[in-house]
Scaffold this motif. Sequence first.
Motif, PDB file in Angstrom:
ATOM      1  N   ASN A  81       0.859  -1.183   0.000  1.00 16.46           N
ATOM      2  CA  ASN A  81       0.000   0.000   0.000  1.00 16.46           C
ATOM      3  C   ASN A  81       0.894   1.232   0.000  1.00 16.46           C
ATOM      4  O   ASN A  81       1.383   1.666   1.042  1.00 16.46           O
ATOM      5  CB  ASN A  81      -0.914  -0.011   1.219  1.00 16.46           C
ATOM      6  CG  ASN A  81      -1.904   1.143   1.213  1.00 16.46           C
ATOM      7  OD1 ASN A  81      -1.825   2.055   0.376  1.00 16.46           O
ATOM      8  ND2 ASN A  81      -2.842   1.127   2.136  1.00 16.46           N
ATOM      9  N   GLU A  82       1.117   1.781  -1.177  1.00 15.84           N
ATOM     10  CA  GLU A  82       2.065   2.887  -1.325  1.00 15.84           C
ATOM     11  C   GLU A  82       1.575   4.183  -0.684  1.00 15.84           C
ATOM     12  O   GLU A  82       2.366   5.116  -0.489  1.00 15.84           O
ATOM     13  CB  GLU A  82       2.375   3.104  -2.805  1.00 15.84           C
ATOM     14  CG  GLU A  82       3.061   1.907  -3.466  1.00 15.84           C
ATOM     15  CD  GLU A  82       3.317   2.117  -4.938  1.00 15.84           C
ATOM     16  OE1 GLU A  82       2.854   3.152  -5.471  1.00 15.84           O
ATOM     17  OE2 GLU A  82       3.981   1.258  -5.558  1.00 15.84           O
ATOM     18  N   LYS A  83       0.271   4.238  -0.346  1.00 19.19           N
ATOM     19  CA  LYS A  83      -0.264   5.444   0.280  1.00 19.19           C
ATOM     20  C   LYS A  83      -0.105   5.421   1.801  1.00 19.19           C
ATOM     21  O   LYS A  83      -0.417   6.403   2.469  1.00 19.19           O
ATOM     22  CB  LYS A  83      -1.741   5.607  -0.084  1.00 19.19           C
ATOM     23  CG  LYS A  83      -1.993   5.804  -1.572  1.00 19.19           C
ATOM     24  CD  LYS A  83      -3.476   5.941  -1.857  1.00 19.19           C
ATOM     25  CE  LYS A  83      -3.735   6.132  -3.351  1.00 19.19           C
ATOM     26  NZ  LYS A  83      -5.191   6.242  -3.643  1.00 19.19           N
ATOM     27  N   GLU A  84       0.352   4.284   2.310  1.00 17.87           N
ATOM     28  CA  GLU A  84       0.466   4.116   3.761  1.00 17.87           C
ATOM     29  C   GLU A  84       1.934   4.103   4.181  1.00 17.87           C
ATOM     30  O   GLU A  84       2.761   3.434   3.550  1.00 17.87           O
ATOM     31  CB  GLU A  84      -0.202   2.812   4.189  1.00 17.87           C
ATOM     32  CG  GLU A  84      -0.494   2.695   5.667  1.00 17.87           C
ATOM     33  CD  GLU A  84      -1.612   3.600   6.140  1.00 17.87           C
ATOM     34  OE1 GLU A  84      -1.543   4.068   7.290  1.00 17.87           O
ATOM     35  OE2 GLU A  84      -2.553   3.832   5.362  1.00 17.87           O
ATOM     36  N   ILE A  85       2.261   4.859   5.212  1.00 22.04           N
ATOM     37  CA  ILE A  85       3.615   4.889   5.758  1.00 22.04           C
ATOM     38  C   ILE A  85       3.683   3.886   6.906  1.00 22.04           C
ATOM     39  O   ILE A  85       2.975   4.020   7.904  1.00 22.04           O
ATOM     40  CB  ILE A  85       3.994   6.293   6.260  1.00 22.04           C
ATOM     41  CG1 ILE A  85       3.924   7.301   5.108  1.00 22.04           C
ATOM     42  CG2 ILE A  85       5.395   6.284   6.872  1.00 22.04           C
ATOM     43  CD1 ILE A  85       4.109   8.738   5.545  1.00 22.04           C
ATOM     44  N   ALA A  86       4.534   2.891   6.756  1.00 26.84           N
ATOM     45  CA  ALA A  86       4.591   1.799   7.723  1.00 26.84           C
ATOM     46  C   ALA A  86       5.061   2.279   9.090  1.00 26.84           C
ATOM     47  O   ALA A  86       6.036   3.026   9.202  1.00 26.84           O
ATOM     48  CB  ALA A  86       5.519   0.703   7.212  1.00 26.84           C
ATOM     49  N   GLY A  87       4.345   1.825  10.121  1.00 30.40           N
ATOM     50  CA  GLY A  87       4.790   2.009  11.487  1.00 30.40           C
ATOM     51  C   GLY A  87       4.615   3.383  12.090  1.00 30.40           C
ATOM     52  O   GLY A  87       5.071   3.621  13.214  1.00 30.40           O
ATOM     53  N   ASN A  88       3.932   4.308  11.401  1.00 26.30           N
ATOM     54  CA  ASN A  88       3.787   5.639  11.986  1.00 26.30           C
ATOM     55  C   ASN A  88       2.515   5.809  12.803  1.00 26.30           C
ATOM     56  O   ASN A  88       2.273   6.877  13.378  1.00 26.30           O
ATOM     57  CB  ASN A  88       3.860   6.718  10.901  1.00 26.30           C
ATOM     58  CG  ASN A  88       2.644   6.723   9.972  1.00 26.30           C
ATOM     59  OD1 ASN A  88       1.821   5.809  10.019  1.00 26.30           O
ATOM     60  ND2 ASN A  88       2.543   7.733   9.127  1.00 26.30           N
TER      61      ASN A  88
END
Length: 274
Positions: A81-88
Amino acid sequence: LEFRRVLFRSKLPNVSEFDKLWGMKNTGQKDGEGTVGVAGADIGATKAWAITTGNKKITVAVIDTGVDYNHSELKDNIYQNEKEIAGNGIDDDGNGFVDDVHGWNFAGVSNNNPIDDNEHGTHCSGTIGANGDGGGHIAGVNWHTSIMPIKFLTGSGSGTLEDAVKSIQYATKMKVNVMSNSWGGGGFTQSMFDAIKEAKDAGILFVAAAGNDGTNSDNSPHYPASYQLDNVIAVAASTNRDTLASFSTYGKRSVHIAAPGHKIYSSIPGGKYD
């Protein structure tokens, strides 16, 4: 009229155990039980691969026990999911799910880690999309695709209607192209019908296992494969001898196709195979 010969090309994957994948190319080799196969009782994959080996733009939601997205055969083909920033800890894409980088886990307490704690979802995923030119052990039907792990079945292999419906709705919201549903049970429910219809209206294929009851689903429907919707494809299981698997549900009107589904060699969690 003038007819001309058509020469069918073929393409083989760059993997070490292709001979075990009788469903892709059956030369009469034995299956995992030692049963000698019938040459040609396969899906003709090598001819298809000469035309295409898949496309990363095609997303397949594997609605199952989760997927070992770190498996060497699968990691290059896992949905991102390129719109989601992992772990933030933020719902960056505003879809109602925080940090859903690879998919979602609806089994029990919902969270963003759809890892497989059973084996089934990873095994299905290997057949769908193991990287066939990655120099590994196996090849999927699609060497290149985007597998979206959506977990609603627990480690014991069971799940609830509510979580199944949520999984289908999530996959529709995320605009996948295909949903893989190798599970079933219970009777007709309006909530699941409505969820699959929503997927149909969005142009999404809903591929479902015909069932493992060995019964005629024309007379005894098996859901979700028996929902009467145009996007549902009910799939029976065939053997390496091109016969119906003894356990497979069947039905002249209710089951659409059969595909290799008996003693299939594929990936399982922990970088293993079975």
